[in-house]
Design an enzyme around this catalytic site. Structure first.
Site, short mmCIF file in Angstrom:
data_model
loop_
_atom_site.label_atom_id
_atom_site.label_comp_id
_atom_site.label_asym_id
_atom_site.label_seq_id
_atom_site.Cartn_x
_atom_site.Cartn_y
_atom_site.Cartn_z
N ARG A 1 48.63 49.98 44.75
CA ARG A 1 48.08 50.58 45.98
C ARG A 1 48.22 49.59 47.14
O ARG A 1 48.54 48.42 46.91
CB ARG A 1 46.60 50.89 45.77
CG ARG A 1 45.79 49.63 45.48
CD ARG A 1 44.30 49.81 45.51
NE ARG A 1 43.61 48.53 45.40
CZ ARG A 1 43.35 47.89 44.26
NH1 ARG A 1 43.71 48.40 43.10
NH2 ARG A 1 42.73 46.72 44.28
N GLU B 1 42.76 37.30 25.18
CA GLU B 1 43.64 36.41 25.92
C GLU B 1 42.99 35.03 25.96
O GLU B 1 41.76 34.92 25.97
CB GLU B 1 43.75 36.97 27.35
CG GLU B 1 44.95 36.58 28.14
CD GLU B 1 44.96 37.29 29.50
OE1 GLU B 1 45.74 38.24 29.66
OE2 GLU B 1 44.17 36.90 30.37
N HIS C 1 33.25 39.71 41.12
CA HIS C 1 34.52 40.44 41.22
C HIS C 1 34.68 41.23 42.51
O HIS C 1 35.56 42.06 42.64
CB HIS C 1 34.74 41.31 39.98
CG HIS C 1 34.63 40.51 38.72
ND1 HIS C 1 35.56 39.56 38.37
CD2 HIS C 1 33.67 40.45 37.77
CE1 HIS C 1 35.17 38.97 37.25
NE2 HIS C 1 34.03 39.49 36.87
N LYS D 1 46.37 48.18 30.84
CA LYS D 1 46.64 46.74 30.98
C LYS D 1 47.52 46.19 29.86
O LYS D 1 48.32 45.28 30.10
CB LYS D 1 45.33 45.96 31.06
CG LYS D 1 44.43 46.39 32.23
CD LYS D 1 45.15 46.35 33.56
CE LYS D 1 44.54 47.34 34.53
NZ LYS D 1 45.26 47.47 35.79
#
Ligand code: MV4
Length: 452
Positions: free
Chosen positions: A298, A206, A241, A122
């Site tokens: 994907r 972040e 999630h 990431k």
């Protein structure tokens, strides 16, 4: 017979369930022969029956079957396929597998191993996005060395911040931090969670956005430098999630913001030489500012809502791209038409969300104009406990959002699955909610909705 030469003669599908069927159906249209692989738990699965050939690759445990690279490559070798489609999950974002496929002189129907690696890490993905001028939330440029550095960075960014696993993605290894005291408590736990989940405990920091929407841009890029964005999907309706509902287009974007997000996604693809279909995820703030989150290399579960509003068959496009063909569409051909929803129907207890495998004793699937069901189950099918609990995706397309809502309500009313518990009742509730119907929702919607 079609007048066009098929992109491949024969391919292997390294997956199961609805996505294996979806790929087999696309292959039949393209006149490509198919090889299914299956675990002993999936002997009676539809993908086994619908493929031209089928090979058992191991026992039920995913590690020993659908994740077993050697088993799958052996199946490819003995059946003489030219290419392997990984579907989603399992080996779809495994750079090592993509490389092994290439080393075996086969084509991986997906991005290059280098693409997968660049986006899988990431912090590297963030660096690539920043280079490409993609808007980002304030945060550290790379992983932080320890809690001291995390505190220093957070003071600069301003609380609240979010700690994320550098090797992560999805919902694991993320902690919201509201003060330096939280950081002292959470840093170690977050790092351990990241290490357990991804084998790497590195974290980055972040700025935390409290009430965002999750909006993702679908892209398609061929090996000749042609790239298009196919609009967005709003995937804000999630629980822990796990996405429950997706829609296209997002009800909050303007054409200008859509264009800016699309062009940002394409800039990132260009910067990493991306080739295949893919998805660039953004957080959209309440003032409609958007920020890069991550890229998924994907085909995704929710790809059908994009197909419904663009008219582009993303699976066929993905296969043709892998064969070296040019994109079938230009950016000016991408015109969004109407509105689509997808709901994920899981074999789960709707109260607890616990998986609920078992035998389906009665099944009625809705249909009609603008109603699509992507599924692999049938009456008397036994849902096995070893894999993801999703048994069907119900997708509707209407001329506008209101018509799509009406179609979804009707289709959900009609859907009957007996013998096992499913999440259908939750979807009926959500589509009856005024807040949802008026598009007044963020990623916090489900937690608040289920409390009421
Ligand atoms: C965030 C965020 C707020 N601010 N990052 C969750 C999964 C992972 N892909 C990133 N996630 C988030 N990142 C910042 N800077 C909120 C989330 C988030 C979330 C994002 C999309 C959909 C649902 C979510 C639920 C909780 C948190």
């Amino acid at each position: 017979m079609s007048s066009k030469k098929p992109p491949f003669k024969k391919i292997l599908i390294a997956n199961r369930g609805e996505i294996a069927l979806r790929i087999i159906r696309a292959c039949r249209e393209l006149e490509i022969k198919t090889v299914a692989v299956y675990s002993t738990a999936d002997e009676s699965s539809l993908h086994v029956k619908l493929a031209d050939e089928a090979i058992c690759i191991g026992p039920p445990s995913p590690k020993l079957s659908y994740l077993n690279m050697m088993s799958i490559l052996s199946a490819a070798e003995v059946t003489g396929v030219e290419a392997i489609h990984p579907g989603y999950g399992f080996l779809s974002e495994n750079a090592e597998f993509a490389r092994l496929v290439r080393d075996c002189k086969l084509t991986f129907i997906g991005p290059t191993p280098e693409n997968i690696e660049a986006m899988g890490e990431k912090t590297r993905a963030r660096a690539k996005a920043r280079e490409a001028g993609v808007p980002m939330l304030p945060g550290t440029l790379s992983a932080v060395a320890g809690v001291e550095e995390a505190i220093e960075a957070s003071e600069k960014i301003g609380y609240p911040v979010i700690l994320k696993a550098a090797a992560g993605g999805g919902g694991r290894g993320i902690f919201i931090i509201r003060s330096s005291k939280d950081l002292q408590d959470s840093f170690q736990r977050c790092s351990e969670e990241a290490k357990n989940a991804f084998g790497d405990g590195s974290l980055y920091v972040e700025k935390y956005c409290e009430y965002p929407r999750h909006v993702e841009i679908q892209v398609a890029c061929d090996k000749h430098g042609n790239r298009v964005y196919l609009g967005e999907r709003d995937c804000s309706i999630q629980r822990r999630h796990q996405k429950l509902i997706e829609e296209a287009p997002s009800a909050v974007l303007t054409p200008e913001i859509r264009k800016a997000m699309g062009e940002a996604a394409i800039a990132l693809c260009k910067n990493v030489n991306y080739e295949s279909v893919g998805t660039v995820e953004f957080l959209v703030d309440q003032d409609l500012s958007f920020y890069f989150m991550e890229m998924n290399t994907r085909i995704q579960v929710e790809h059908p809502v994009t197909e419904m509003v663009t008219g582009v068959d993303l699976i066929k496009e993905m296969i043709r791209i892998a064969a070296g063909e040019r994109l079938s569409v230009d950016q000016k051909d991408i015109v969004l038409r109407g509105h689509a929803f997808e709901v994920r129907i899981n074999a789960e207890d709707p109260e607890t969300f616990h998986p609920c495998p078992g035998k389906i004793t009665a099944l009625h699937v809705p249909g009609g104009y603008g109603v699509r069901v992507d599924s692999f189950v049938y009456d008397e099918y036994k849902v096995v406990p070893f894999y993801d609990s999703m048994i069907a995706k119900l997708i509707v397309h209407g001329k506008d959002r209101d018509e799509a809502v009406a179609k979804m309500r009707q289709a959900l009313d009609e859907f009957v699955v007996k013998g096992i518990k499913t999440t259908i009742p939750i979807h009926r509730q959500i589509f009856a909610s005024q807040q949802f119907v008026e598009s007044r929702y963020t990623t916090r919607f489900i937690e608040e909705f289920l409390q009421k």
